[in-house]
Design a protein around this motif. Structure first.
Motif, short mmCIF file in Angstrom:
data_model
loop_
_atom_site.label_atom_id
_atom_site.label_comp_id
_atom_site.label_asym_id
_atom_site.label_seq_id
_atom_site.Cartn_x
_atom_site.Cartn_y
_atom_site.Cartn_z
N GLN B 69 -24.92 55.27 80.62
CA GLN B 69 -25.98 56.04 79.94
C GLN B 69 -25.38 56.91 78.84
O GLN B 69 -25.93 57.02 77.75
CB GLN B 69 -26.75 56.89 80.96
N ALA B 70 -24.24 57.54 79.13
CA ALA B 70 -23.58 58.38 78.13
C ALA B 70 -23.13 57.53 76.93
O ALA B 70 -23.25 57.94 75.78
CB ALA B 70 -22.38 59.09 78.74
N GLY B 73 -26.07 56.59 74.94
CA GLY B 73 -26.89 57.74 74.58
C GLY B 73 -28.32 57.55 75.03
O GLY B 73 -29.26 57.93 74.35
N ASN B 74 -28.49 56.96 76.22
CA ASN B 74 -29.82 56.54 76.64
C ASN B 74 -29.93 56.52 78.17
O ASN B 74 -29.14 55.85 78.82
CB ASN B 74 -30.07 55.14 76.09
N ASP B 204 -18.60 63.34 77.10
CA ASP B 204 -19.29 64.59 76.73
C ASP B 204 -19.32 64.74 75.22
O ASP B 204 -20.35 65.07 74.63
CB ASP B 204 -18.55 65.79 77.33
N ALA B 207 -21.75 63.11 72.91
CA ALA B 207 -23.06 63.74 72.72
C ALA B 207 -23.17 64.41 71.35
O ALA B 207 -24.26 64.72 70.89
CB ALA B 207 -23.33 64.76 73.83
N PRO B 264 -23.38 64.73 79.47
CA PRO B 264 -23.34 63.39 80.05
C PRO B 264 -22.03 63.06 80.75
O PRO B 264 -22.03 62.32 81.73
CB PRO B 264 -23.58 62.46 78.85
#
Lengths: 227, 352
Positions: B69-70, B73-74, B204, B207, B264
């Protein structure tokens, strides 16, 4: 990552405490040049700051050397403004963070998620993130886009102040009036070539602006299309 | 994330793990009085693999879900939704039934290759920072493809019992797994968790956007490669031993991120802990439910996980309705929820 314009070989020096504006038509290579300088997308060439190659610097040192504000303002996760700004400077003191937030009028937004902010507010957040480690060089890709007139003025003032404190700043812009007002050194990039590096008045007098952008200034100061 | 929560997680996992070893306790206690050796063997060879597999598989799904997911970005990217588990199942089925490879190591190798190919395909189809709609469509396409190819592989298998065998296995279950099978899954899971842990900081910083991450010296392309390799190894090994288990890899990271201020990368370990707890809990539920027969644990995770996911979706949609009429309401709503999820749903639902 989107395919960027290929740059022709070029040499560029930025002095400490200088403010330089990068202009050029759409697709001329402004972002490509800024990417190459910030080492984004594995570019060729070398960039050194204070005599040290950027590629060989440890991450902690590199953050103090280079601050980058991208043209893209899309942010994926709803981090709070404060967390976002602190992400690359976890050792920053609360006072330093508060100071940066205050300077960009972000104090009231500090607990808001970044993805719920307006595009202009996000620009300020990205700028605050880049400024927090007090970098030696600041590269900004179209920071004036999406800012209202008041914040355009405030950002101009802020960039001049940062330069006075010794930061070397390169900022791209598409507004030629703003560019001329902001700095006495203007770089013009067209089709991947750095075609001029001079004062705004010289560029206008030499007809470079008319040649590259297809516009010129009339006697009353208004712009008109060159046919 | 507060220290208090961090300390609670191992304690909760330890309690669930011990409960998983001991429950149901009646028969085991009776047996311990008459035949201690047999009771010990049941504990070691039947219940330990089951409990440990639930723990490790859950942790792998939670951590790899958070990492994927990180990466994209979803919050809708997860091993089950985007076809990675399907790819692993296909790889293991091909290895077991068509190539005639036997033994857990062979299955796991097939699963890892299948999961890796499915993830690489996803990245090729959807791109590195995919919009929710593109990601979901690519995931649907890959899931459909792997599902059909798995059915084809089973139909072509020389063994007439292939379909029956594989059904029980692919539905996701920890029943009757051996210690060597546990060893294979554990190797994959531990390797995956160790690899993912090295990327937490980089995930991280992703992000901040890929450009900013590169400007400070990170290499997102390498992070992508490590996350894909780790997820393929972990999910591939676990699926090849226990079958595909849905929703844990999707729901655990979404909840875990609300504990880490939506960082994330920091959510990796909390998501791993939550994934392990959810799967141990689901397996306990399967065992203790008075149905007279054993349900596959994958059915329970879907029954429990789907409503949680639907609640996340409907919550976001209600907030989006407010967005349309009142911008301030939108900001407050997005503040409370996982804003990235809200945005995905905005793209996802045609009427929004």
């Amino acid at each position: 990552m989107a395919l960027r314009r290929r740059l022709e070989p070029l040499d560029l020096d930025l002095d400490a405490g200088s403010l330089t504006v990068l202009v050029g038509p759409n697709g001329g290579g402004k972002t490509s040049l800024l990417h190459a300088l910030a080492r984004i997308g594995r570019p060729a060439g070398e960039v050194s700051i204070g005599g040290r190659l950027l590629d060989h610097m440890p991450a902690t040192m590199r953050q103090k050397m280079l601050g980058y504000v991208p043209a893209a303002r899309e942010l994926a996760w709803p981090l709070s403004v404060r967390d976002f700004v602190k992400l690359t400077a976890p050792a920053a003191t609360p006072e330093a963070v508060a100071d940066i937030l205050e300077g960009l009028a972000l104090t009231d937004l500090a607990a808001r998620p970044v993805d719920a902010l307006s595009t202009g507010e996000r620009t300020r957040v990205l700028l605050a993130r880049a400024l927090l480690p007090r970098p030696a060089v600041l590269l900004l890709d179209e920071p004036f886009a999406n800012l209202d007139p008041l914040w355009q003025l405030r950002l101009e003032t802020r960039l001049r102040a940062e330069a006075r404190h010794g930061t070397a700043i390169l900022v791209s812009a598409h507004d030629l009036d703003l560019a001329a007002r902001l700095s006495s050194r203007m770089l013009v990039i067209d089709r991947g070539n750095l075609v001029a590096d001079a004062a705004p008045e010289t560029l206008a007098a030499d007809g470079i602006i008319a040649k590259v952008f297809g516009v010129d200034r009339a006697a009353d100061g208004a712009w008109y299309a060159v046919t | 994330m507060t220290r208090g929560k961090l300390l609670w997680a191992p304690a909760l996992l330890a309690v669930l793990f011990v409960l998983s070893l001991l429950l149901p306790a009646g028969d085991l206690l009776g047996l311990a009085r008459t035949d201690r050796t047999l009771a010990g063997a049941i504990l070691l060879e039947l219940r330990l693999p089951r409990a440990a597999l639930a723990l490790l598989y859950g942790a792998t799904l939670g951590a790899s879900g958070a990492a994927v997911q990180a990466l994209f970005g979803n919050p809708l990217a997860s091993p089950d939704i985007t076809g990675t588990s399907g790819g692993a199942a296909l790889g293991a089925v091909v290895a077991a039934y068509l190539l005639g490879i036997t033994g857990p190591f062979g299955f796991a190798a097939g699963g890892i290759v299948g999961a890796g190919v499915a993830l690489a395909l996803l990245l090729t189809l959807a791109g590195p920072r995919a919009e929710a709609a593109t990601l979901l469509l690519a995931g649907v396409a890959i899931s459909a493809l792997t599902g059909a190819a798995t059915a084809l592989a089973l139909a072509l298998a020389p063994s007439p019992f292939a379909f029956y065998d594989a059904f029980e296995w692919l539905m996701g279950s920890f029943v009757d797994r051996s210690l060597p099978q546990l060893a294979v899954a554990a190797t994959g899971a531990v390797l995956a968790l160790a690899l993912l842990a090295t990327q937490a900081g980089r995930l991280d910083r992703l992000a901040l956007g890929e450009e900013v991450a590169q400007s400070i010296g990170d290499d997102p392309a390498r992070t992508r490669l490590v996350v894909i390799a780790a997820t393929a190894i972990g999910v591939g090994a676990c699926v090849s031993i226990c079958g595909a288990i849905g929703f844990i890899g999707l729901v655990a990271p979404v909840i875990a991120r609300t504990w880490t201020g939506h960082h994330p990368g920091q959510a990796l370990w909390p998501a791993a802990a939550l994934g392990a707890a959810l799967l141990l809990g689901a397996d306990l539920l399967v065992r203790l439910a008075p149905l007279g027969r054993t349900l596959p644990v994958g059915v329970v995770t879907a029954l429990v996980g789907a409503p949680i996911f639907i609640r996340l979706v409907t919550g976001s949609r209600a907030q989006l309705a407010a967005c349309a009429t009142w911008r301030r309401a939108c900001r407050r709503a997005a503040w409370r929820s996982d804003g990235a999820l809200s945005r995905s749903i905005l793209i996802w639902t045609p009427e929004a």
